[in-house]
Scaffold this active site. Sequence first.
Site, short mmCIF file in Angstrom:
data_model
loop_
_atom_site.label_atom_id
_atom_site.label_comp_id
_atom_site.label_asym_id
_atom_site.label_seq_id
_atom_site.Cartn_x
_atom_site.Cartn_y
_atom_site.Cartn_z
N GLU A 1 -5.03 -8.96 -0.66
CA GLU A 1 -5.98 -8.74 0.49
C GLU A 1 -7.23 -8.50 0.17
OE1 GLU A 1 -4.49 -5.41 3.31
OE2 GLU A 1 -2.38 -6.12 2.83
N GLU B 1 0.80 -1.16 0.03
CA GLU B 1 -0.08 -0.05 -0.08
C GLU B 1 0.86 1.35 0.13
OE1 GLU B 1 -3.11 -0.33 2.94
OE2 GLU B 1 -4.11 -2.02 1.93
O1 AHR Z 1 -5.30 -6.13 6.65
C1 AHR Z 1 -5.12 -5.32 7.59
C2 AHR Z 1 -4.56 -4.15 6.90
O2 AHR Z 1 -5.25 -3.56 5.86
C3 AHR Z 1 -3.30 -4.33 6.06
O3 AHR Z 1 -2.15 -4.20 7.01
C4 AHR Z 1 -3.09 -3.16 5.13
O4 AHR Z 1 -2.25 -3.24 4.15
C5 AHR Z 1 -4.57 -2.90 4.88
O5 AHR Z 1 -4.94 -1.48 4.97
#
Ligand code: AHR
Length: 551
Positions: free
Chosen positions: A350, A215
């Site tokens: 994710e 990110e």
């Molecule tokens: O999964 C939780 C968080 O969500 C992670 O650390 C981040 O990459 C995302 O914003």
Amino acid sequence: MHRREFLKSSVMAGAMFAFSRKPSFAESIDARIEVLLDEPIATISPNLYGHFTEHIGGVIYDGVWVGENSKIPNQNGIRSALLEHLKQIKAPIIRWPGGCFADSYDWKDGIGPVNERPKRTNFWETESDAARLHERGPQVFESNRFGTDEFVQFCRLSGAEPYIAANLRSLSALEFDHWVEYCNSPAGSTALAEKRSAQGSPEPFNVRYWGVGNESWGCGGNFTPEDYASEFRRFTTWVPSYGVDLQFIGSGPNGNDIDWTHRFFEEVFSGRPYFNPNFAGWSVHHYAWNLSRGKTQDWIQAKGDALAFDDVDFYELLRESDRIEQIIGDQWAAMGQFDAEHRVKLVVDEYGPWYREGSEVDPAHIFGQQITMRDALATALTLDTFNRNADKVSLATCAQLVNNLNALFLVHEDHFIATPNFDVFRMYASHQGAQAVRAEFSAPSVNYHRDGKPATFWGLEGSASRNQDTVTVTVVNPDLANAKLTEIAIPGARIDHATGSVLSARDVHEHNTFDRPDNVRTEKLEATVSERLVRVGLPAASVSRIDIEVK
Ligand code: AHR
């Protein structure tokens, strides 16, 4: 994807199913699935069924790591029950150590003699969820007890490949090279290989998958796409390979931010193009978090509850999850403008629903939440989307494996439960490595009222794959009220026999708890074969898998 609206053969029969959650069926057919074996998509990479473990809340400490001297059954400090369950779902790959944590992590803190490892402040210490923690536990102060060696051990014991997310925000490119060297340099070759050997691993770990930041538009450095592109070039140029076919994964957009992708790819591929054959993946994160029904974009206000939700919230969550199909299509098109041969594939590392706090099994589990049947449907429709896009998506990791967001497991001390998401992964495991083929799902849409206005959601969706003589169809029936008697046709194939399994519950709020660990579990689904068709009854709000033997 083409979707034909299914014409019900009997409107009356449909009315009989309304408001019934039981899979009772009249004679007429509600839905039809046509599996098109002569329309292959691509081989489904097993890596689409991966997982994510971050140093946050109860994921690593309490979740994965219990310690060698724990009374909780463990293998080298890693929770045995977790390892056993990961084998059952053939977990192919695990991402670590973050998430946002990755860009604050110094890998050198997590190697070497355990009693010499420094204690550090965890990235999530400032998160409001952490602030309520009264203890100064590992959620706030990282012990570094679980480091690279322990992670690789965790992967080896569960049968998964390691995927490491490197720190681009606060470590140098040289330190990235050195992490690769620690993991991959041959036995006895370098000072770092010696260090690894001193920890009991003379042979290299051969880690292939490396995330280059996380990110980077946010917690990973707040870069502009152009600045991140420049860092990406620097970090990925001339990384020592030691014969390992390294796979670099760039930090892609937040949701469907096309501007981020467009500007990064333009910077990397146009002008002075950067051809690095190891640049293999472009990461996308997609969380279904906004259940405000269009009223706000506020990160806190818009979230819904994991357990208390009404029918509209149910469809809202599925609708938000379902945006992944559009994201994949849009991002793929943006990448293709600069990478016409699509050497870089999408990596959804994710994904999952994200609710407000309150349903975690222990207060120390930051972002921990309960997993109901609603979440199982969201996970299943996401995995089906990956299968349908197997030519575009090469890797995906669910966020996160245990005690966090879309967990497959909720654990605390000696308590352990597998959530309904675990069942989904177990059902879908047979897609791994199979040939994805196009399939048409035809069913009447679900109609409901969303804040006084008519709304619709698709009636049936899923995916299909072929592995030698077995065709596997997985399917989500999102309809809260109606079971669907469904026919499956495979034109051109002779159907021998079919078997099935189904995940459903009396109520979509149902979930597993430490007291009722098997409240929601997969059951056998009756599948009958006649006249070259398979017939199954798909209960309301269910996930099903049908295995069909063909000639
Ligand atoms: O999964 C939780 C968080 O969500 C992670 O650390 C981040 O990459 C995302 O914003």
